[in-house]
Enzyme design. Structure first.
Site, short mmCIF file in Angstrom:
data_model
loop_
_atom_site.label_atom_id
_atom_site.label_comp_id
_atom_site.label_asym_id
_atom_site.label_seq_id
_atom_site.Cartn_x
_atom_site.Cartn_y
_atom_site.Cartn_z
N ASN A 128 0.81 -1.22 0.00
CA ASN A 128 0.00 0.00 0.00
C ASN A 128 0.85 1.26 0.00
O ASN A 128 1.86 1.35 0.67
CB ASN A 128 -0.93 0.04 1.22
CG ASN A 128 -2.14 -0.85 1.03
OD1 ASN A 128 -2.25 -1.51 0.00
ND2 ASN A 128 -3.03 -0.87 2.00
N MET A 129 0.35 2.24 -0.76
CA MET A 129 0.90 3.59 -0.77
C MET A 129 1.48 4.00 0.58
O MET A 129 2.61 4.48 0.69
CB MET A 129 -0.27 4.50 -1.13
CG MET A 129 0.08 5.84 -1.63
SD MET A 129 0.83 5.81 -3.24
CE MET A 129 -0.58 5.97 -4.32
N LYS A 130 0.68 3.81 1.61
CA LYS A 130 1.01 4.32 2.94
C LYS A 130 2.24 3.66 3.58
O LYS A 130 2.99 4.30 4.30
CB LYS A 130 -0.20 4.10 3.83
CG LYS A 130 -0.18 4.89 5.11
CD LYS A 130 -1.54 4.80 5.79
CE LYS A 130 -1.49 5.49 7.13
NZ LYS A 130 -1.25 6.93 7.02
N GLY A 131 2.39 2.37 3.28
CA GLY A 131 3.56 1.67 3.79
C GLY A 131 3.48 1.32 5.26
O GLY A 131 2.40 1.05 5.79
N ASP B 305 -6.70 3.53 7.18
CA ASP B 305 -6.20 4.17 8.40
C ASP B 305 -7.34 4.48 9.38
O ASP B 305 -8.39 4.97 9.00
CB ASP B 305 -5.49 5.47 8.03
CG ASP B 305 -4.91 6.14 9.27
OD1 ASP B 305 -3.83 5.72 9.68
OD2 ASP B 305 -5.57 7.05 9.81
#
Lengths: 248, 521
Positions: A128-131, B305
């Site tokens: 994922n982008m976020k890592g 998130d």
């Protein structure tokens, strides 16, 4: 303080004291017999100065122990060779530039959690982008085109995808497993890759908390990444390994 | 007041519910036009069809597949089967066995509609009366043994072997567990049949079968009498067999089913129409049997998130609530889910957690909401993980959560060991007891961080719901609005098991349930 690498023992608060903490359950009713059995068990493991810090009744004839012991066993660390995926650590920008220059296209990565494992936590944190831990995932790199297939993907589906997108790299994740089912699943995938004649063209990588590089090599994979791996480790390995592969 | 309050923008709360209602109204229209093979198999199960063939294929699967092959399924499975019962003067099990042995239902003469309807109604009433008796018995046992204080301590067993599960469950109850869930074998949600009999082999869990339900129910009731408090039994409906699992849970007296309107779509890639249709029928059964549903919003935060996407949890809770209302469920049965999943490295993460927990509590004031432990940020450092569980338990007791799925310190490593479960209970017992009445002493600052944050999440949820209302829920899922996962309406597993009802379609069980629950369509 100099550690004698020929003679390494666990460290509690003095070099060489061999202090270890253990916790386990015995299938014996809470009581003196359970206590003595636990002590003997620790002695059989090679511990001395055994302290039973606590023993607690779990019911159903089970007793839980927290135990401290000391061991005289030591290991010669100077003679150990460690296997780990080899790569030089470069930044994301450097890798992107390198791939642009050497490949002039994106490296295609297909990721999946195979078999019965429903956990995508590991896979997502790498892709994922976020890592993960402030380290960006592969999707963030210009160098990669990432297909994240998610969980419970069968080896057949995975291979179908690999053909469809003409992948360079397969990334499989195995997180929660029981009775070593992950070994079976990883073997199945590798067998199928060979049977389909795809193995040689691909970089095949496995990751997960119970995966070691050694195990991965044993199963015929190019690399295994265990706990504590950040996405940039995997990114570096992929780019550098592919460069090696194509320069042959 | 037995818990702290926060002030939510009342108008916004009402508007959010109205949006969720409009969203689910649209989907319900589609649901009403469809049925699925699992819905039809549930009807057969409730009529009394049991057992498997020599190849371990459930009889209900064989019968429904045959009727589909004969192109008779669009009218529902009840008609041809009940017709055969009358014509052949056999009970439903005998008819099912005859079909397995080769009886072709197309060859039978047809009795009059009146006769057929009368018999179908009779069978449905008998079936529901049986369930009613079972749920009445559950209630009387709850009254007799006493309901433990909330948050209920919810523990999971997952050995793969039902008999070993029983040993672990008994130990957990002795140590203080109030709810025992038997996790299913990992791939079961994707099986288009319900396995049969007592099972001793599974991966990461134990198969959900009627016999396994019965074995665990018996064990938990025995333990409940020993410890003098009622113990709840949980299993999992989500997957390709939601209606059948609900039927079996009703027949075996389970207390709680994981039952989410969108979980299967997002996290198991099950076809949308299949899941929406299945969840409706399964929730009718839960509503009638007094089975609490638990929804799976916690899963959103494992892929996205927990701060950025907190509003997706709220939006999904509101959608799940409206779907449940449509199935005749009362708030006391709606265990809407949420989770403690914020990155532990974030400064003031605890304030966010308290705020999100208060939002769920305030929006769903008298609902048995279900709070899920940290999973995403659990690490191999079990000592730190254990500290995280402590904060999780503290937030729960101070905000007045209802169902507490206890966190396990080895979450990131393996399925729980016996003492991992024990340590989880030691933690929860300690925190819940030590902070038992903390919530009565707390007043959150007016317009402080917690209140503002909760209203902000609500506002973001409303934005998402508005968009979802405008484009429709199916489209919103296609866009990946929930859990950052995109699914297509014509994709996913189990689509081949969905069919459009004919004008002559009859599902007598559904009709009877809707009548009794007052949701007649």
């Amino acid at each position: 303080m100099m550690t004698d690498l020929k003679n390494v023992r666990p460290y509690g608060d003095q070099l060489g004291d061999g202090a270890v903490q253990l916790s386990f359950t015995l299938p014996i009713e809470y009581g003196p017999l359970a206590r003595e059995t636990a002590k003997r068990f620790c002695e059989a493991l090679g511990f001395q100065d055994i302290t039973i810090a606590t023993m607690e009744d779990l019911g159903e004839n089970f007793t839980f122990f927290v135990i401290y012991g000391k061991t005289a066993v030591s290991v010669d660390a100077s003679s150990i060779k460690v296997v780990a995926p080899k790569f030089r650590k470069m930044t994301r920008e450097q890798l992107d530039e390198l791939v642009q220059r050497e490949f002039n296209r994106k490296i295609v990565v297909v990721g999946a959690t195979i078999g019965t494992d429903a956990h995508t936590v590991g896979l997502d944190s790498i892709l994922n982008m976020k890592g993960f831990h402030g380290d960006y995932g592969l999707e963030r790199y210009h160098a990669f085109k990432v297909y994240n297939m998610g969980a419970q993907v069968s080896p057949v589906e995975l291979i179908k995808k690999v053909r469809e997108v003409d992948a360079d790299v397969i990334l499989v994740s195995q997180v929660v497993t029981q009775r070593n089912v992950h070994i079976k699943q990883l073997t199945e995938l590798m067998d199928l890759l060979y049977a389909e004649g795809l193995r040689e063209d691909l970089l095949v990588i496995v990751g997960g908390p119970r995966i070691t590089h050694e195990l991965a090599l044993e199963l015929g994979y190019d690399a295994g990444f265990g706990a504590g791996t950040v996405p940039s480790d995997v990114a570096n390995f992929i780019v550098q390994e592919l460069l090696k592969k194509y320069s042959h | 007041m037995d818990r702290p309050r926060i002030r939510l923008d009342k108008k916004l709360v009402d508007y959010a519910r109205e949006l969720a209602k409009e969203i689910t109204d649209q989907v319900q229209e589609m649901i009403n036009q469809h049925s699925t093979v699992s819905v039809e198999r549930a009807v057969l199960r409730l009529f009394g069809v049991d057992g498997v063939t020599d190849d371990q294929i459930p009889l209900v699967n064989v019968v429904v597949d045959k009727i589909k092959e004969w192109e008779m399924l669009q009218d529902g499975v009840a008609k041809p089967i009940v017709n055969a019962m009358i014509v052949l003067d056999k009970n439903v099990q005998e008819v099912a066995e005859a079909v397995v042995d080769g009886l072709d239902l197309r060859s039978l003469p047809r009795v009059s509609d009146d006769k057929l309807n009368l018999k179908m109604q009779e069978l449905s009433r008998q079936s529901l009366e049986k369930i009613e008796k079972i749920s009445q018995y559950r209630e009387s046992l709850l009254k007799e043994l006493g309901d433990p204080p909330q948050p209920y301590k919810y523990l999971i067993v997952a050995t793969g072997n039902i008999y070993e599960d029983v040993v672990q469950a008994r130990a957990a109850v002795k140590q203080g567990a109030d709810i025992i869930a038997v996790i299913r074998s990992t791939a079961q949600s994707l099986l288009d049949y319900v396995p049969y009999g007592a099972t001793t082999e599974g991966y990461g869990g134990t198969y959900a079968t009627q016999e396994n339900f019965r074995i665990m129910r018996q064990a938990l009731d025995d333990m409940a009498r020993k410890v003098g408090r009622y113990i709840r039994q949980v299993n999992y409906a989500s997957g390709l067999c939601m209606p059948e699992i609900a039927a079996l849970a009703a027949l075996e007296g389970l207390d709680i089913l994981l039952n989410d309107a969108m979980y299967g779509i997002l996290f198991r890639d099950i076809n949308m129409i299949r899941t929406f249709t299945d969840q409706y029928i399964s929730r009718l059964l839960c509503a009638f049997s007094g089975i609490t549903i638990n929804t799976g919003e916690d899963n959103y935060l494992t892929t996205a998130d927990a701060i950025e996407k907190a509003h997706t949890v709220t939006a999904s809770q509101l959608i799940n609530e409206q779907f449940a209302i449509k199935a005749g469920m009362k708030p006391r049965l709606m265990g809407l889910g949420h989770a403690f999943e914020i990155n532990p490295d974030i400064e003031d993460g605890l304030l966010y957690e308290i705020s999100h927990a208060m939002l769920a509590r305030e929006l769903f004031a008298n609902y048995p909401i279900k709070y899920m432990p940290p999973t995403k940020f659990m690490t191999g450092n079990i000592f730190k993980g254990y500290a995280m569980e402590t904060l999780y338990n503290l937030v729960s007791i101070m905000t007045g959560q209802s169902i507490q799925l206890l966190g396990i310190l080895t979450e990131a490593i393996h399925t729980p060991y016996l003492h991992d479960r024990y340590l989880a209970l030691v933690n929860a017992n300690y925190v819940f007891n030590n902070a038992r009445h903390l919530r009565q002493e707390i007043a959150f600052k007016e317009n402080g961080f917690i209140e503002k944050r909760a209203n902000q999440v609500l506002k973001e949820a409303v934005n998402l719901l508005e968009h979802t209302r405008d484009v429709g829920l199916l489209k919103a899922i296609e866009e990946g609005q929930f859990a950052d996962i995109s699914r297509q309406r014509n994709g996913g597993k189990g689509l081949e098991g969905v069919f459009r009802k004919s004008e002559n379609y009859i599902n007598p069980i559904q009709d009877e349930l809707e009548k009794r629950l007052g949701v007649r369509r």
